[in-house]
Design a protein around this motif. Structure first.
Motif, PDB file in Angstrom:
ATOM      1  N   ASP A  96     -58.117 -37.232  -6.010  1.00 53.58           N
ATOM      2  CA  ASP A  96     -59.577 -37.300  -6.301  1.00 53.58           C
ATOM      3  C   ASP A  96     -59.999 -35.998  -6.955  1.00 53.58           C
ATOM      4  OD1 ASP A  96     -59.772 -39.672  -4.914  1.00 53.58           O
ATOM      5  OD2 ASP A  96     -60.396 -38.844  -3.015  1.00 53.58           O
ATOM      6  N   LYS A  97     -59.178 -35.257  -6.946  1.00 55.36           N
ATOM      7  CA  LYS A  97     -59.369 -33.968  -7.578  1.00 55.36           C
ATOM      8  C   LYS A  97     -59.247 -33.908  -9.073  1.00 55.36           C
ATOM      9  CE  LYS A  97     -59.020 -30.904  -3.781  1.00 55.36           C
ATOM     10  NZ  LYS A  97     -58.334 -31.648  -2.604  1.00 55.36           N
ATOM     11  N   GLN A  98     -58.440 -35.044  -9.615  1.00 52.69           N
ATOM     12  CA  GLN A  98     -57.974 -35.106 -10.939  1.00 52.69           C
ATOM     13  C   GLN A  98     -58.982 -36.077 -11.737  1.00 52.69           C
ATOM     14  OE1 GLN A  98     -53.351 -34.408  -9.862  1.00 52.69           O
ATOM     15  NE2 GLN A  98     -53.880 -36.267 -10.460  1.00 52.69           N
ATOM     16  N   MET A  99     -58.997 -36.009 -13.032  1.00 54.54           N
ATOM     17  CA  MET A  99     -59.823 -36.597 -14.059  1.00 54.54           C
ATOM     18  C   MET A  99     -58.910 -37.804 -14.315  1.00 54.54           C
ATOM     19  SD  MET A  99     -59.129 -34.801 -17.896  1.00 54.54           S
ATOM     20  CE  MET A  99     -59.831 -33.377 -17.110  1.00 54.54           C
ATOM     21  N   SER A 100     -59.636 -38.878 -14.804  1.00 54.89           N
ATOM     22  CA  SER A 100     -58.602 -40.197 -15.288  1.00 54.89           C
ATOM     23  C   SER A 100     -57.973 -39.916 -16.359  1.00 54.89           C
ATOM     24  CB  SER A 100     -59.937 -41.231 -15.557  1.00 54.89           C
ATOM     25  OG  SER A 100     -60.271 -40.890 -16.830  1.00 54.89           O
ATOM     26  N   TRP A 101     -56.679 -41.008 -16.299  1.00 59.44           N
ATOM     27  CA  TRP A 101     -55.702 -40.744 -17.512  1.00 59.44           C
ATOM     28  C   TRP A 101     -56.359 -41.006 -18.764  1.00 59.44           C
ATOM     29  CZ3 TRP A 101     -55.212 -44.870 -20.456  1.00 59.44           C
ATOM     30  CH2 TRP A 101     -55.504 -46.324 -20.076  1.00 59.44           C
ATOM     31  N   LYS A 102     -57.491 -41.876 -18.858  1.00 57.56           N
ATOM     32  CA  LYS A 102     -58.097 -42.042 -20.223  1.00 57.56           C
ATOM     33  C   LYS A 102     -58.687 -40.684 -20.846  1.00 57.56           C
ATOM     34  CE  LYS A 102     -59.037 -47.060 -19.850  1.00 57.56           C
ATOM     35  NZ  LYS A 102     -60.198 -48.208 -20.076  1.00 57.56           N
ATOM     36  N   ARG A 103     -59.512 -40.067 -19.661  1.00 54.87           N
ATOM     37  CA  ARG A 103     -60.193 -38.907 -20.311  1.00 54.87           C
ATOM     38  C   ARG A 103     -58.953 -37.893 -20.669  1.00 54.87           C
ATOM     39  NH1 ARG A 103     -64.930 -35.544 -17.503  1.00 54.87           N
ATOM     40  NH2 ARG A 103     -64.879 -33.636 -18.779  1.00 54.87           N
ATOM     41  N   CYS A 104     -58.208 -37.847 -19.793  1.00 59.95           N
ATOM     42  CA  CYS A 104     -56.902 -36.747 -20.274  1.00 59.95           C
ATOM     43  C   CYS A 104     -56.330 -37.080 -21.552  1.00 59.95           C
ATOM     44  CB  CYS A 104     -55.722 -36.842 -19.244  1.00 59.95           C
ATOM     45  SG  CYS A 104     -54.334 -35.652 -19.311  1.00 59.95           S
ATOM     46  N   LEU A 105     -55.986 -38.649 -21.826  1.00 56.43           N
ATOM     47  CA  LEU A 105     -55.408 -38.848 -23.127  1.00 56.43           C
ATOM     48  C   LEU A 105     -56.634 -38.440 -24.414  1.00 56.43           C
ATOM     49  CD1 LEU A 105     -53.483 -42.169 -22.527  1.00 56.43           C
ATOM     50  CD2 LEU A 105     -52.686 -39.921 -23.206  1.00 56.43           C
ATOM     51  N   ASP A 106     -57.801 -38.822 -24.144  1.00 55.55           N
ATOM     52  CA  ASP A 106     -58.727 -38.639 -25.070  1.00 55.55           C
ATOM     53  C   ASP A 106     -58.925 -37.289 -25.397  1.00 55.55           C
ATOM     54  OD1 ASP A 106     -59.451 -41.181 -25.053  1.00 55.55           O
ATOM     55  OD2 ASP A 106     -61.145 -40.977 -23.840  1.00 55.55           O
ATOM     56  N   GLU A 107     -58.706 -36.153 -24.413  1.00 58.11           N
ATOM     57  CA  GLU A 107     -58.983 -34.987 -24.674  1.00 58.11           C
ATOM     58  C   GLU A 107     -57.722 -34.172 -25.467  1.00 58.11           C
ATOM     59  OE1 GLU A 107     -60.550 -32.733 -21.460  1.00 58.11           O
ATOM     60  OE2 GLU A 107     -62.592 -33.995 -21.607  1.00 58.11           O
ATOM     61  N   MET A 108     -56.491 -34.646 -24.860  1.00 58.74           N
ATOM     62  CA  MET A 108     -55.221 -34.193 -25.654  1.00 58.74           C
ATOM     63  C   MET A 108     -55.459 -34.486 -27.226  1.00 58.74           C
ATOM     64  SD  MET A 108     -52.126 -35.610 -23.213  1.00 58.74           S
ATOM     65  CE  MET A 108     -51.862 -34.984 -21.886  1.00 58.74           C
ATOM     66  N   ALA A 109     -55.782 -35.776 -27.477  1.00 64.05           N
ATOM     67  CA  ALA A 109     -55.949 -36.063 -29.116  1.00 64.05           C
ATOM     68  C   ALA A 109     -57.186 -35.220 -29.664  1.00 64.05           C
ATOM     69  CB  ALA A 109     -56.391 -37.605 -29.275  1.00 64.05           C
ATOM     70  N   ILE A 110     -58.076 -34.970 -28.869  1.00 62.87           N
ATOM     71  CA  ILE A 110     -59.473 -34.028 -29.506  1.00 62.87           C
ATOM     72  C   ILE A 110     -58.803 -32.771 -29.771  1.00 62.87           C
ATOM     73  CG2 ILE A 110     -61.618 -33.003 -29.039  1.00 62.87           C
ATOM     74  CD1 ILE A 110     -62.190 -35.853 -27.244  1.00 62.87           C
TER      75      ILE A 110
END
Length: 294
Positions: free
Chosen positions: A21-35
């Motif tokens: 629960d302390k972790q963000m979603s995988w989608k947000r993680c991937l989005d921010e890697m790309a950004i």
């Protein structure tokens, strides 16, 4: 060095576990890697990212990110558990082998202390017989990955495991032909000299985890006997330009030794506010460009 490739890993976004629960979603993680400007990544904890081939391909392709490696971390002292690790390797390889650039399996021994309490939960020092079994298990995994899938195992020395000090890493290099995933942060955390070690053993380093370590926090870790998780929470791992390791010297050494492998940028953060990782990732990526690292 002209062929050096820069990637990142979910750990830089506070991802330590498959579900938490302390972790963000995988989608947000991937989005921010790309950004942040990264074009390669480690998969992270098995099951955090999508583990169906087409789903993962679609998600990575639309963000222009390549899969580089998987991670296999567990107790390497036990033959029965090694069989379990090979079963997990098989499961991961069914995905990994469908990605052209994903040639690496980062192999890590399990910690001998509890991650959060620091309590010792396994033997810290192995006797001769236990070491022999330990190395047999590593070779078994390596041979399986190479012979069945043509994947390269790179071994990751890691604090609080049976390969953590420079002396233990030297022994590993003598007893195996397996190359290292050299983690600059963990090496500094264990009082190793990153620059001198790289000078001496660059021919056995084919993959790098790039992070830095704060000297003042590390001193507090020693004084207070903090667990690894507590040390991370207190900020022991920092941005590349802020810690013990001289990154400008390190990049010059990479150029001198013609390092052409993947460098995976990591900054251990767990737990972390969801808004914290992206600005750090952007600053880090820009800094590495400024010093000529990819």
């Amino acid at each position: 060095m002209s062929q050096c490739k820069i990637g990142t890993a979910p750990v830089s976004w506070g991802i330590w576990f498959t579900k938490d629960d302390k972790q963000m979603s995988w989608k947000r993680c991937l989005d921010e890697m790309a950004i942040a400007g990264y074009t390669g990544m480690e998969l992270g904890p098995w099951g955090f990212m999508p583990n169906k081939v087409q789903k993962l391909k679609n998600e990575l392709d639309k963000r222009n990110i390549q899969l580089i490696s998987t991670t296999l971390m567990d107790d390497l002292t036990c033959p029965d558990n090694t069989n379990n690790m090979i079963a997990q390797l098989d499961e991961m390889a069914s995905l990994q082998t469908q990605f052209e650039e994903a040639k690496y399996v980062v192999l890590i021994d399990a910690c001998y202390t509890d991650l959060f309490t620091g309590e010792q939960i396994r033997k810290k020092e192995l006797n001769k017989e236990e070491k022999d079994i330990f190395y047999q298990n590593i070779e078994k995994i390596n041979n399986h990955a190479k012979n069945k899938y043509d994947l390269e195992v790179v071994f990751h020395p890691h604090s609080q495991t049976h390969i953590e000090t420079e002396e233990q890493i030297e022994e590993f290099l003598k007893r195996t032909t397996i190359n290292l995933c050299f983690d600059t942060g963990h090496h500094a955390y264990m009082d190793g000299d990153v620059i001198e070690f790289m000078k001496k053993h660059y021919k056995r380093i084919s993959y790098i985890h790039l992070k830095n370590c704060d000297s003042s926090v590390l001193e507090a870790v020693r004084q207070n006997d903090w667990s690894l998780a507590k040390a991370v929470q207190e900020g022991v791992m920092v941005e590349p330009d802020k810690g013990i390791v001289d990154m400008s010297k390190f990049v010059q050494l990479l150029k001198k030794t013609n390092f052409d492998g993947w460098i995976i940028v990591e900054q251990d953060m767990y737990p972390t506010p969801f808004e914290k990782p992206l600005p750090i990732a952007k600053r880090t990526r820009n800094y590495l460009r400024e010093i000529g690292m990819g």
